[in-house]
Design an enzyme around this catalytic site. Structure first.
Site, mmCIF file in Angstrom:
data_model
loop_
_atom_site.group_PDB
_atom_site.id
_atom_site.type_symbol
_atom_site.label_atom_id
_atom_site.label_comp_id
_atom_site.label_asym_id
_atom_site.label_seq_id
_atom_site.Cartn_x
_atom_site.Cartn_y
_atom_site.Cartn_z
ATOM 1 N N ILE A 25 0.848 -1.188 0.000
ATOM 2 C CA ILE A 25 0.000 0.000 0.000
ATOM 3 C C ILE A 25 0.885 1.240 0.000
ATOM 4 O O ILE A 25 1.798 1.358 0.818
ATOM 5 C CB ILE A 25 -0.924 0.057 1.239
ATOM 6 C CG1 ILE A 25 -1.657 -1.276 1.445
ATOM 7 C CG2 ILE A 25 -1.896 1.218 1.110
ATOM 8 C CD1 ILE A 25 -2.624 -1.648 0.358
ATOM 9 N N LYS A 26 0.600 2.142 -0.915
ATOM 10 C CA LYS A 26 1.265 3.449 -0.925
ATOM 11 C C LYS A 26 0.263 4.484 -0.438
ATOM 12 O O LYS A 26 -0.844 4.587 -0.961
ATOM 13 C CB LYS A 26 1.749 3.801 -2.336
ATOM 14 C CG LYS A 26 2.388 5.186 -2.442
ATOM 15 C CD LYS A 26 2.861 5.465 -3.869
ATOM 16 C CE LYS A 26 3.413 6.872 -4.015
ATOM 17 N NZ LYS A 26 3.902 7.154 -5.400
ATOM 18 N N THR A 27 0.656 5.244 0.572
ATOM 19 C CA THR A 27 -0.256 6.231 1.134
ATOM 20 C C THR A 27 0.537 7.443 1.597
ATOM 21 O O THR A 27 1.747 7.524 1.407
ATOM 22 C CB THR A 27 -1.075 5.619 2.282
ATOM 23 O OG1 THR A 27 -2.176 6.481 2.592
ATOM 24 C CG2 THR A 27 -0.236 5.412 3.540
#
Length: 291
Positions: free
Chosen positions: A202-204
């Site tokens: 996940i990229k956040t």
């Protein structure tokens, strides 16, 4: 046929030595298939289980933005100093030499632009082409709370299903829905939904308050986006805080290629991510390297 008389019977079976099973220690990824784990181990350094990605996929919806006018001039010199490249297939084929020998996270969503509703994306790459390009993961945006939330989640599901078939990890990138505040509650929701749909990375975004809750509540590795260009010291502080609070790495673009000294900035970020340097020491490294 084989000459049976010349085949010697094995003798050294190590009967008194139990076979050891190697453990894949990347967060939430221990039960994945060998091919999936192999690709993830190229993205995340097995010694630290962390990564530094260089994102230069912005052109898929922004066009030739500042710093990305010429990939061959501005970005290619940075390749040796990053762990992973993140780009589109058009740039990969036209601007990244095959001998670069860096793992690639391929931007696999698109069909939108800054002139229209950003959340109206589609899967823009066939999994067969991602395999043909020998990339290590595919990435797509997920827009929780947006007009096209359902469509963006379906894009992630499609990539995850195809990726599981072929051993290709999926990275879900959390875009911000118009009707939600960019805070811990929003990103906890967005990252968890993406992970629940099966995304392996996940990229956040980093938030000043409650990021450790975001990282803790996400069962797979989180890497933070760099976001808008910050002064180098502030960007390094953001990196340090994110890693300290549970992030498994960074995926930065503008804070690298728009820096006054991009190579020095990448080296400083590497020190934070892989050597646990604090922001002050990393900034000192940046200053010394840029001279």
């Amino acid at each position: 046929m084989a000459d049976l008389d010349d085949i010697k019977d094995g003798k050294d079976f190590g009967i008194d030595i139990p076979q050891k099973n190697s453990l894949f220690e990347l967060k939430g990824c221990g039960a994945l298939d060998w091919g999936m784990q192999s690709r993830l181990s190229r993205i995340f350094n097995p010694k630290t289980n962390r990564t530094v990605m260089l994102a230069f996929d912005h052109g898929y919806f922004q066009g030739p933005t500042t710093g990305l006018e010429r990939i061959d001039i501005n970005i290619a010199p940075l390749f040796p100093h990053t762990d992973v490249l993140m780009c589109t297939r058009g740039i990969l084929r036209s601007q990244v030499p095959p001998a670069t020998n860096k793992p690639v996270v391929l931007r696999a969503s698109g069909a939108n632009s800054i002139l229209t509703e950003l959340s109206n994306e589609a899967v823009a790459v066939a999994m067969e082409d991602a395999l043909r390009l020998n990339v290590c993961a595919v990435a797509a945006q997920v827009y929780i709370g947006s007009e096209y939330e359902h469509q963006s989640i379906k894009n992630i599901i499609k990539l995850v299903d195809q990726g599981m078939r072929y051993g290709m990890p999926t990275m879900a990138v959390t875009g911000v829905g118009k009707d939600m505040v960019r805070d811990q509650r929003y990103f906890s929701l967005a990252t968890r939904i993406a992970a629940e749909m099966g995304a392996q990375i996940i990229k956040t975004y980093y938030v000043d308050t409650g990021f450790e809750r975001i990282a803790s509540g996400c069962p797979v590795p989180i890497v933070i986006a760099g976001g808008k260009k910050l002064p180098e010291k502030e960007a390094l502080e953001m990196c340090y805080q994110a890693i300290d609070q549970g992030a498994a790495g960074v995926d930065m673009g503008r804070n690298i290629f728009q820096s006054e000294a991009p190579v020095a900035m990448l080296k400083a970020v590497q020190a934070v991510v892989h050597q646990n340097e604090n922001a002050s020491k990393a900034y000192e490294l940046f200053l010394s390297e840029k001279q």
